[in-house]
Design an enzyme around this catalytic site. Structure first.
Site, mmCIF file in Angstrom:
data_model
loop_
_atom_site.group_PDB
_atom_site.id
_atom_site.type_symbol
_atom_site.label_atom_id
_atom_site.label_comp_id
_atom_site.label_asym_id
_atom_site.label_seq_id
_atom_site.Cartn_x
_atom_site.Cartn_y
_atom_site.Cartn_z
ATOM 1 N N GLU A 94 -2.052 70.113 14.743
ATOM 2 C CA GLU A 94 -3.206 71.029 14.891
ATOM 3 C C GLU A 94 -3.360 71.157 16.379
ATOM 4 O OE1 GLU A 94 -6.205 70.602 12.590
ATOM 5 O OE2 GLU A 94 -5.225 69.687 11.079
ATOM 6 N N GLU A 149 -8.490 63.475 7.496
ATOM 7 C CA GLU A 149 -9.650 63.209 8.127
ATOM 8 C C GLU A 149 -10.299 61.956 7.781
ATOM 9 O OE1 GLU A 149 -11.973 66.727 9.235
ATOM 10 O OE2 GLU A 149 -10.373 67.529 10.529
#
Length: 523
Positions: free
Chosen positions: A399, A297
């Site tokens: 995800e 991220e």
């Protein structure tokens, strides 16, 4: 500091552009733009293109910026792009390219404006554009795309069939080659009392990723107090059942996920500690993992770059990882890039940067966490994937989860997301971010199975129907009906051909890839 443009509508992503809606988007004058007191707009020669850009000063609220009214089509989808340069953010100028998309389900008249830098920050804007999305995916047949991408021809040729009336040939897929996987909770997988959870993974998935067990804060919450055993026990168990495993993650740049003891480090000491951790993590898992998410991220957190005052340190992390072990494929991994489009274009540019820097990047992971009670939009998903594919590297949905209280709605949501992802040519694998209600970060409203007995929900039944029926091949033919030469269109994977004649059965095996396969059967 990141610029935000807010209209209070749904963000989408797209590629193609139609006719320009803005007037004077090049800011060659002040015409058509509203700048309300107390902030001030003026022309500047510090521009991105053309002769001028617009300088915005004297802002005393975060939402103050130049604006313009637009006429749009109800239900239409639009692309907005532009450039901004911050003048006094922490004493440094930054250039940010903007390119995001949105739709208006009910509106026909809107006002577009710049918003985001905190009060007191001056900025320059240039090359603003709003155009209709000229590409529609409504006519794309996703099933046809899946057939084209995920299947090849199996050409059956039978010889020696003097009397073929009783010859039956079954073409049965035993394993799929496309990666369908899940995040796995080590605390549940390693618990002998939760065998049904473990068995479900072994039976229905061919890839997995430790949900938390390989994260640095899990391994070393306090300096020097390390524990790799839960992760290694799980990884070895998964591999013993033929399941390939991704590594997630080496470091995580979002501040709240950095251990306090790491936050206290600076300079060379921090660099050395990070390098040592990456080297040790890759050494302990050497030969066990197919992938590593290197710096998780990083679009949304830059702790290490900021702490070291080194904007290029994210590239250095990849170099360190690749040098420590060149075998695992290295990934970026981020969110708001497919399930929503707020960071899609930023992610494309980041991937291009990493690829050009030649630091060992293999692909990009897209975290597909769809909103609560949000039906995934196949068209939006594919358009965002098209944007990301411009980086020229493979894409993995790392995800995936949806959320709906009603099991049947949840089933529809999962099917929509899976079909859109599976039908895209740049997507190489899809992993759920969990599946059991007792081990899912979003609880029972995202689960495929529920309860201590790991019972299928309607969503779970739908997913298995896709994985093990619709997207697997099992066809039976007779020579009497199909002849001695016929073709089966099959999903890629491992196959067994069962030939039955006069009560006797013989078998042949083969693996079907992207090239067509010929199977010769001699009776």
């Amino acid at each position: 500091m990141r610029l935000l443009i807010t209209w209070g509508v749904c963000l989408l992503a797209s590629l193609a552009r139609g006719q320009e809606l803005l007037q004077n988007g090049g800011f060659e004058s002040l015409d058509h733009w509203d700048c309300y007191s107390p902030f001030k707009c003026s022309l500047t020669t510090d521009k991105h293109s053309g002769d001028h850009a617009m300088l915005v000063e004297n802002r005393d609220h975060y939402y103050q910026g130049p604006s313009q009214d637009l006429t749009v089509t109800q239900g239409g989808s639009y692309v907005v792009s532009g450039y901004i340069k911050l003048q006094n953010d922490l004493g440094a100028s930054q250039n940010l390219e903007l390119e995001i998309d949105f739709e208006f389900p009910e509106l026909t008249r809107v006002r577009i404006y710049y918003q985001g830098p905190k009060e007191g920050v001056n900025f320059i804007v240039d090359e603003m554009s709003v155009t209709p999305d000229s590409v529609s995916t409504s006519n794309v047949n996703l099933d046809s795309e899946i057939d084209r991408l995920r299947k090849s021809n199996i050409n059956i040729q039978v010889t020696g069939a003097n009397s073929g009336a009783d010859v039956k040939i079954r073409v049965l897929q035993k394993k799929k080659s496309f990666p369908f996987g899940t995040a796995v909770a080590a605390w549940a997988y390693n618990d002998g009392s939760k065998a049904k959870y473990r068995d479900f993974i072994h039976q229905h998935f061919n890839w997995a990723v430790p949900e938390n067990a390989l994260k640095w804060p899990t391994i070393e919450p306090q300096r020097g107090q390390k524990n790799y055993e839960p992760a290694l026990t799980m990884i070895n168990g998964l591999r013993s059942h033929g399941i390939k495993v991704r590594g997630h993650n080496l470091v995580w740049s979002v501040d709240q996920f950095v251990q306090d003891w790491v936050k206290a480090l600076h300079g060379d000491e921090l660099r050395q500690v990070v390098k040592d951790h990456i080297g040790e993590a890759m050494s302990r898992t050497k030969g066990l993992l197919e992938h590593w998410d290197v710096n998780n991220e990083n679009l949304h957190g830059q702790f290490f770059q900021n702490q070291l005052n080194d904007p290029s340190y994210n590239l250095e992390l990849f170099r360190i990882a690749h040098a420590a072990d060149p075998q695992p494929k290295l990934f970026l991994n981020d969110y708001n890039v497919v399930a929503s489009g707020g960071s899609t274009y930023d992610y494309r540019e980041q991937a291009k940067q990493f690829k050009a820097a030649n630091v060992g990047l293999y692909g990009i992971g897209v975290q597909c966490h769809f909103g609560n009670e949000e039906l995934p939009d196949a068209g939006a998903i594919r358009r965002r994937l098209d944007v990301l594919a411009e980086a020229g590297v493979p894409i993995w949905a790392t995800e995936l989860d949806v959320q709906a209280a009603d099991e049947n709605r949840r089933a529809d949501f999962y099917e929509a997301a899976l079909t859109a992802l599976y039908s895209h040519p740049s997507v190489e694998g899809i992993l759920f971010w969990g599946f059991w209600d007792k081990a899912h970060w979003r609880g029972d409203s995202a689960a495929l199975v529920a309860g201590d007995n790991v019972q299928l929900t309607a969503a779970g039944r739908r997913v298995l129907e896709l994985f093990e029926k619709r997207w697997m091949t099992d066809e039976t033919h007779t020579v009497a009906e199909s002849g001695t030469k016929f073709t089966v269109r099959g999903f890629h994977g491992d196959y067994e051909v069962q030939i039955t004649q006069g009560g006797r059965t013989q078998t042949q095996t083969f693996t079907l890839g992207k090239s067509d396969q010929t199977v010769n059967i001699s009776l």
